[in-house]
Design a protein around this motif. Sequence first.
Motif, PDB file in Angstrom:
ATOM      1  N   ASN A 240      -0.991 -28.580 -59.664  1.00 60.91           N
ATOM      2  CA  ASN A 240       0.525 -28.271 -59.832  1.00 60.91           C
ATOM      3  C   ASN A 240       0.927 -27.078 -59.122  1.00 60.91           C
ATOM      4  N   ARG A 241       0.850 -27.182 -57.777  1.00 60.82           N
ATOM      5  CA  ARG A 241       0.868 -25.868 -57.018  1.00 60.82           C
ATOM      6  C   ARG A 241       2.351 -25.496 -56.906  1.00 60.82           C
ATOM      7  N   PRO A 242       2.597 -23.912 -56.568  1.00 62.01           N
ATOM      8  CA  PRO A 242       3.744 -23.580 -56.462  1.00 62.01           C
ATOM      9  C   PRO A 242       4.413 -24.116 -55.450  1.00 62.01           C
TER      10      PRO A 242
ATOM     11  N   SER B 227      14.086 -18.945 -63.666  1.00 65.42           N
ATOM     12  CA  SER B 227      13.513 -19.200 -62.209  1.00 65.42           C
ATOM     13  C   SER B 227      12.696 -20.233 -62.327  1.00 65.42           C
ATOM     14  N   ALA B 228      12.919 -21.283 -61.743  1.00 68.34           N
ATOM     15  CA  ALA B 228      11.861 -22.454 -61.402  1.00 68.34           C
ATOM     16  C   ALA B 228      10.504 -21.738 -60.521  1.00 68.34           C
TER      17      ALA B 228
ATOM     18  N   TYR C 186      11.581 -28.693 -61.982  1.00 63.45           N
ATOM     19  CA  TYR C 186      12.463 -29.747 -62.622  1.00 63.45           C
ATOM     20  C   TYR C 186      11.711 -31.026 -63.306  1.00 63.45           C
ATOM     21  N   GLY C 187      11.870 -31.505 -64.266  1.00 59.30           N
ATOM     22  CA  GLY C 187      11.292 -32.595 -64.874  1.00 59.30           C
ATOM     23  C   GLY C 187       9.916 -32.215 -65.698  1.00 59.30           C
TER      24      GLY C 187
ATOM     25  N   VAL D 229      17.993 -25.515 -67.061  1.00 58.50           N
ATOM     26  CA  VAL D 229      18.142 -25.050 -65.961  1.00 58.50           C
ATOM     27  C   VAL D 229      18.761 -25.654 -64.744  1.00 58.50           C
ATOM     28  N   ARG D 230      18.218 -26.686 -64.455  1.00 56.47           N
ATOM     29  CA  ARG D 230      18.481 -27.392 -63.395  1.00 56.47           C
ATOM     30  C   ARG D 230      20.063 -27.954 -63.435  1.00 56.47           C
TER      31      ARG D 230
END
Length: 417
Positions: free
Chosen positions: A74-76, A140-141, A148-149, A157-158
């Motif tokens: 789940n990389r940035p 902040s995502a 998202y999701g 937030v989205r």
Amino acid sequence: MNLDLGPRPSFAPQIQAEVELGQLLFYDPILSGNRNISCASCHHPRFGTGDGVSLSLGEGATTLGPERRADPDNRPEQRIPRNAPALWNLGADDMDVMFHDGRLEADPAYGSGIRTPLEGDMVAGFDSALAAQAMFPVLSADEMAGHYGENDVSRAVRLGQLSHPGGAWDIIAGRVAEIPEYRQRFDEILGAAEPIRFTDIGNMLAAFIRFEWRADDSPFDRAQLHGEALPTTAARGQELFYGSAGCSQCHTDWLQTDNRFHAIAMPQLGPGKAARFETHARDEGRLRVTGNPDDAYRFRTPSLRNVALTEPYGHNGAYATLEAVVRHHLDPVAALMSYDRSQAVLPGLDGVSDWAVMDDPVELERIAAANDLDPIALSDGDIADLVAFLEALTDSAAAKGRLGVPDSVPSGLPVER
């Protein structure tokens, strides 16, 4: 050397129950969308209340500081665009401008008492700008909300549901309220069964930061207040700092900041500060807040308290050492053009470009043209003396922490130690 620094910084008295509750919330990943990141992930006492890297990896990374790495599952999506600012003395009464670009500050002209780009979503209840700044990382995502999701917070937030009923703030506050120990502690502070709002969480975090990271008892303070002698090199550095080197023109008063915004041709790296639909990698600093072209590439003067503990330096951590960033100030444009990229401390993140601005001659010229500082000539000895003075701004007792890192938090989630 006796200096006229004006009144000493003042700090509002704190209620211990609020401080202790704020400590638990600060280290608890429950505030993040995926329950995997806490405030301390990027503001840890081990790294001088920063994280020891130029640009942080937030959501999608694991471990602390320079050892932080992307989670392969789940990389940035990108690095955080700006260096994680230190938290020293943000609780002082006159420290009411937050972030490198000052996008949040106390302002009685606004209904909430706080000016921010999220004004339409602001609500009453934050007791200070310090408390209100807590809302930015959790929304902040890339920092704490998640992509998202992935979770209910990131989806809210989205969709732009922030302070709305049932929005991101309510979701986070609801999580906290469901934990019995947090419910009990808030009952003792707010009153039994009073609703826990996100503003209350922000206020508790601010109480902890005011208490834990107050740093105003350094050798410099004791020299000014009690006549204790600074080491010889630091004393020479102080004379330069407040004299011919001109540092105090911006690094003023007791906390060595004018809380204003200046352009000093700092090298730029990382993704830049841009909206999701923008493609450029530059960071125009204060301009993004005011819209005034004269504010291009200006950033807030940082306080220098405990600065020896807070490397790397600059709004994007371009310089790894105090000596290097001091040398940059001597001739910012020349330093920009000859910047040594090995100074950046960047945990690995495959598939991203960190040097788009530095590889663009047009962008470099824009940064250089905005520079405010004239060149100044100092010897290597002078620079060593200035660094010694900056080290004399360290409050060693504060650096050790007052409450420290808790062994556990009420959510039961892991604490990053």
